[in-house]
Design a protein around this motif. Structure first.
Motif, PDB file in Angstrom:
ATOM      1  N   GLY A   1      -3.519  -5.839 -13.633  1.00  0.00           N
ATOM      2  CA  GLY A   1      -3.988  -4.578 -14.209  1.00  0.00           C
ATOM      3  C   GLY A   1      -4.849  -3.739 -13.297  1.00  0.00           C
ATOM      4  N   MET A   2      -4.778  -3.979 -11.980  1.00  0.00           N
ATOM      5  CA  MET A   2      -5.602  -3.221 -11.042  1.00  0.00           C
ATOM      6  C   MET A   2      -5.009  -1.868 -10.698  1.00  0.00           C
ATOM      7  N   GLY A   3      -3.761  -1.649 -11.052  1.00  0.00           N
ATOM      8  CA  GLY A   3      -3.109  -0.391 -10.734  1.00  0.00           C
ATOM      9  C   GLY A   3      -1.615  -0.530 -10.879  1.00  0.00           C
ATOM     10  N   SER A   4      -0.902   0.449 -10.346  1.00  0.00           N
ATOM     11  CA  SER A   4       0.550   0.496 -10.488  1.00  0.00           C
ATOM     12  C   SER A   4       1.217   0.648  -9.122  1.00  0.00           C
ATOM     13  N   SER A   5       2.350  -0.007  -8.952  1.00  0.00           N
ATOM     14  CA  SER A   5       3.125   0.171  -7.728  1.00  0.00           C
ATOM     15  C   SER A   5       3.991   1.426  -7.809  1.00  0.00           C
TER      16      SER A   5
ATOM     17  N   MET B   1       2.704   4.889 -16.585  1.00  0.00           N
ATOM     18  CA  MET B   1       2.676   6.227 -15.970  1.00  0.00           C
ATOM     19  C   MET B   1       2.351   6.083 -14.479  1.00  0.00           C
ATOM     20  N   PRO B   2       3.119   6.733 -13.599  1.00  0.00           N
ATOM     21  CA  PRO B   2       2.862   6.608 -12.159  1.00  0.00           C
ATOM     22  C   PRO B   2       1.490   7.147 -11.773  1.00  0.00           C
ATOM     23  N   SER B   3       0.878   6.512 -10.797  1.00  0.00           N
ATOM     24  CA  SER B   3      -0.397   6.986 -10.271  1.00  0.00           C
ATOM     25  C   SER B   3      -0.165   8.108  -9.278  1.00  0.00           C
ATOM     26  N   ILE B   4      -1.197   8.891  -9.038  1.00  0.00           N
ATOM     27  CA  ILE B   4      -1.121   9.956  -8.035  1.00  0.00           C
ATOM     28  C   ILE B   4      -1.733   9.457  -6.740  1.00  0.00           C
ATOM     29  N   VAL B   5      -0.991   9.622  -5.646  1.00  0.00           N
ATOM     30  CA  VAL B   5      -1.496   9.324  -4.317  1.00  0.00           C
ATOM     31  C   VAL B   5      -1.438  10.616  -3.515  1.00  0.00           C
ATOM     32  N   PHE B   6      -2.573  11.051  -3.023  1.00  0.00           N
ATOM     33  CA  PHE B   6      -2.649  12.274  -2.230  1.00  0.00           C
ATOM     34  C   PHE B   6      -2.415  11.934  -0.758  1.00  0.00           C
TER      35      PHE B   6
ATOM     36  N   GLY C   1      -1.355  10.135   9.031  1.00  0.00           N
ATOM     37  CA  GLY C   1      -2.268  10.928   8.225  1.00  0.00           C
ATOM     38  C   GLY C   1      -3.172  10.052   7.392  1.00  0.00           C
ATOM     39  N   ILE C   2      -3.660  10.574   6.266  1.00  0.00           N
ATOM     40  CA  ILE C   2      -4.599   9.844   5.412  1.00  0.00           C
ATOM     41  C   ILE C   2      -4.105   9.920   3.970  1.00  0.00           C
ATOM     42  N   LEU C   3      -4.149   8.782   3.288  1.00  0.00           N
ATOM     43  CA  LEU C   3      -3.801   8.682   1.877  1.00  0.00           C
ATOM     44  C   LEU C   3      -5.075   8.507   1.058  1.00  0.00           C
ATOM     45  N   ALA C   4      -5.050   8.975  -0.183  1.00  0.00           N
ATOM     46  CA  ALA C   4      -6.208   8.845  -1.062  1.00  0.00           C
ATOM     47  C   ALA C   4      -5.745   8.680  -2.502  1.00  0.00           C
ATOM     48  N   SER C   5      -6.437   7.820  -3.254  1.00  0.00           N
ATOM     49  CA  SER C   5      -6.063   7.607  -4.650  1.00  0.00           C
ATOM     50  C   SER C   5      -7.169   6.881  -5.395  1.00  0.00           C
ATOM     51  N   GLU C   6      -7.172   7.030  -6.713  1.00  0.00           N
ATOM     52  CA  GLU C   6      -8.030   6.221  -7.578  1.00  0.00           C
ATOM     53  C   GLU C   6      -7.418   4.839  -7.805  1.00  0.00           C
ATOM     54  N   ASP C   7      -6.178   4.649  -7.384  1.00  0.00           N
ATOM     55  CA  ASP C   7      -5.425   3.423  -7.633  1.00  0.00           C
ATOM     56  C   ASP C   7      -5.185   2.680  -6.323  1.00  0.00           C
ATOM     57  N   PRO C   8      -5.861   1.541  -6.080  1.00  0.00           N
ATOM     58  CA  PRO C   8      -5.687   0.828  -4.815  1.00  0.00           C
ATOM     59  C   PRO C   8      -4.298   0.210  -4.655  1.00  0.00           C
ATOM     60  N   VAL C   9      -3.645  -0.107  -5.773  1.00  0.00           N
ATOM     61  CA  VAL C   9      -2.311  -0.699  -5.710  1.00  0.00           C
ATOM     62  C   VAL C   9      -1.296   0.344  -5.248  1.00  0.00           C
ATOM     63  N   ALA C  10      -1.319   1.507  -5.889  1.00  0.00           N
ATOM     64  CA  ALA C  10      -0.422   2.588  -5.489  1.00  0.00           C
ATOM     65  C   ALA C  10      -0.685   3.024  -4.052  1.00  0.00           C
ATOM     66  N   LEU C  11      -1.943   3.009  -3.653  1.00  0.00           N
ATOM     67  CA  LEU C  11      -2.317   3.413  -2.299  1.00  0.00           C
ATOM     68  C   LEU C  11      -1.667   2.500  -1.261  1.00  0.00           C
ATOM     69  N   ASP C  12      -1.753   1.205  -1.463  1.00  0.00           N
ATOM     70  CA  ASP C  12      -1.161   0.265  -0.500  1.00  0.00           C
ATOM     71  C   ASP C  12       0.366   0.302  -0.540  1.00  0.00           C
ATOM     72  N   LYS C  13       0.938   0.506  -1.728  1.00  0.00           N
ATOM     73  CA  LYS C  13       2.398   0.627  -1.811  1.00  0.00           C
ATOM     74  C   LYS C  13       2.866   1.878  -1.078  1.00  0.00           C
ATOM     75  N   ALA C  14       2.154   2.981  -1.229  1.00  0.00           N
ATOM     76  CA  ALA C  14       2.513   4.205  -0.515  1.00  0.00           C
ATOM     77  C   ALA C  14       2.402   4.011   0.996  1.00  0.00           C
ATOM     78  N   THR C  15       1.425   3.224   1.429  1.00  0.00           N
ATOM     79  CA  THR C  15       1.279   2.919   2.856  1.00  0.00           C
ATOM     80  C   THR C  15       2.519   2.207   3.379  1.00  0.00           C
ATOM     81  N   LEU C  16       2.953   1.177   2.674  1.00  0.00           N
ATOM     82  CA  LEU C  16       4.167   0.469   3.076  1.00  0.00           C
ATOM     83  C   LEU C  16       5.369   1.415   3.110  1.00  0.00           C
ATOM     84  N   ASP C  17       5.495   2.240   2.084  1.00  0.00           N
ATOM     85  CA  ASP C  17       6.659   3.112   1.981  1.00  0.00           C
ATOM     86  C   ASP C  17       6.686   4.176   3.068  1.00  0.00           C
TER      87      ASP C  17
END
Length: 366
Positions: A345-349, A1-6, A298-314
């Motif tokens: 298992g630290m998060g999802s891309s 299931m995809p993580s939420i990145v705000f 801007g600023i990104l926020a998430s409970e998932d550090p993997v999704a957070l860094d992937k969103a940064t790249l994107d």
């Protein structure tokens, strides 16, 4: 299931006050308070910037988090660890003085700055992890003693990992000195004599005096080198090189396993922010004023550090056509760290980006 990145979008050149408003909105919209319990000791991991650096996340932004943590009747403290290289963060005394000099004082931020690995970076605890390289890693002790963890990262390029963002802030930033050395021992740099100008900067910066002058050039003593990579970072003539294809990937994997160690025992008690402002080619460890290579976003926020860094790249790629690693060190592939963290298992891309609309500022009264 995809993580939420705000995502709270900001205009280029947004002031620290505007950034603070944005991170406050993210805190509320993402429900960060749910991970904070009354009387929790809450570590807020940040980077105060090396002396001479101006692009670190500003105290006003961190103060907003401190205020909100206190509203839960918890006890926040700011924290980071000692560095391998010589500088103003090599021991706790110099590090605390620098933090206060950059505005991270109790008076301005509302919480103390505590160096998590002690006076000289040796205060650590080993924790077991389900790693493929390590079964145990050294983590700064006070991070493990904290009840909850908020991580405020400033994404930049990085000469060893391509990108330094949340995973690097966890893996390198919360490792003890021994943990940092174990990660960096993957790197074996060499000086290309034809490029060396014998400026001496790498010799001055080396934390273990592993670089000497030989025949009018710098020379790295492989038996003394700890692989910290600082000589690569400080050389302005591109004279220090290492095997980017192999060693960079290994460094990223070791870094991720140390990041996993820093999160042990804090399941459901961590939250992560990436501040996409003043992003530069090199990290805030550089003691100089750097120019940003990406407009502020801007600023990104998430409970998932993997999704957070992937969103940064994107997001950077959507804006510029290139991700942060390609803009900084195109020979390096920062996706290694993201995919490996996902594998552990630290998060999802995979993620869903949820945009948070910022309220328009009221005009000043007349």
């Amino acid at each position: 299931m995809p993580s939420i990145v705000f995502f709270a979008e900001l205009p280029d050149g947004a002031s620290p006050r505007e950034q603070a408003r944005a991170i406050g909105r993210l805190y509320e919209e993402a429900g960060v308070s749910k991970i904070i319990s009354r009387r929790d000791l809450v570590a807020i991991k940040l980077h105060v910037g090396e002396k001479g650096n101006k692009t670190y996340v500003k105290p006003e932004v961190v103060a907003e988090l401190v205020k909100r943590v206190k509203a839960s009747r918890a006890f926040p403290f700011l924290t980071d660890t000692c560095t391998l290289y010589r500088g103003q963060r090599e021991n706790a005394i110099k590090h605390i003085l620098l933090a206060h000099g950059h505005g991270f004082s109790i008076e301005k931020v509302g919480a103390p700055f505590i160096v998590a690995d002690g006076l000289v970076g040796t205060t650590e605890m080993e924790v077991g992890i389900p790693g493929k390289i390590y079964q145990r890693v050294g983590v700064a002790r006070e991070i493990l003693n904290a009840d909850a963890l908020l991580v405020v990262s400033h994404p930049t390029g990085h000469p060893g990992t391509g990108m330094g963002a949340c995973l690097k802030n966890l893996g390198m930033g919360l490792a003890s000195r021994a943990g940092k050395m174990r990660q960096h021992s993957a790197i074996r740099p060499e000086v290309q004599e034809a490029r060396c100008q014998n400026c001496g900067k790498c010799r001055k910066w080396c934390p273990v005096q592993a670089i000497v002058e030989r025949n009018g050039k710098s020379f790295i003593l492989s038996g003394k080198c700890i692989g910290c990579g600082e000589c690569i970072a400080v050389c302005r003539f591109d004279a220090v090189r290492f095997d980017f294809g192999i060693e960079c990937a290994e460094l990223q994997r070791r870094m991720v396993e140390h990041a996993l160690g820093a999160l042990q025992g804090k399941e459901g008690k961590c939250f992560f922010f990436n501040v996409l402002v003043d992003m530069t080619k090199d990290c805030d460890c550089f003691g100089e004023v750097q120019r940003k290579i990406v407009p502020d976003m801007g600023i990104l926020a998430s409970e998932d550090p993997v999704a957070l860094d992937k969103a940064t790249l994107d997001l950077v790629k959507d804006r510029t056509g290139f991700h942060l690693g390609e803009l900084s060190y195109p020979d390096l592939n920062p996706m290694v760290q993201i995919l490996y963290a996902q594998e552990l298992g630290m998060g999802s891309s995979e993620y869903v980006l949820e945009r948070i609309e910022m309220e328009a500022k009221m005009p000043p009264s007349t």
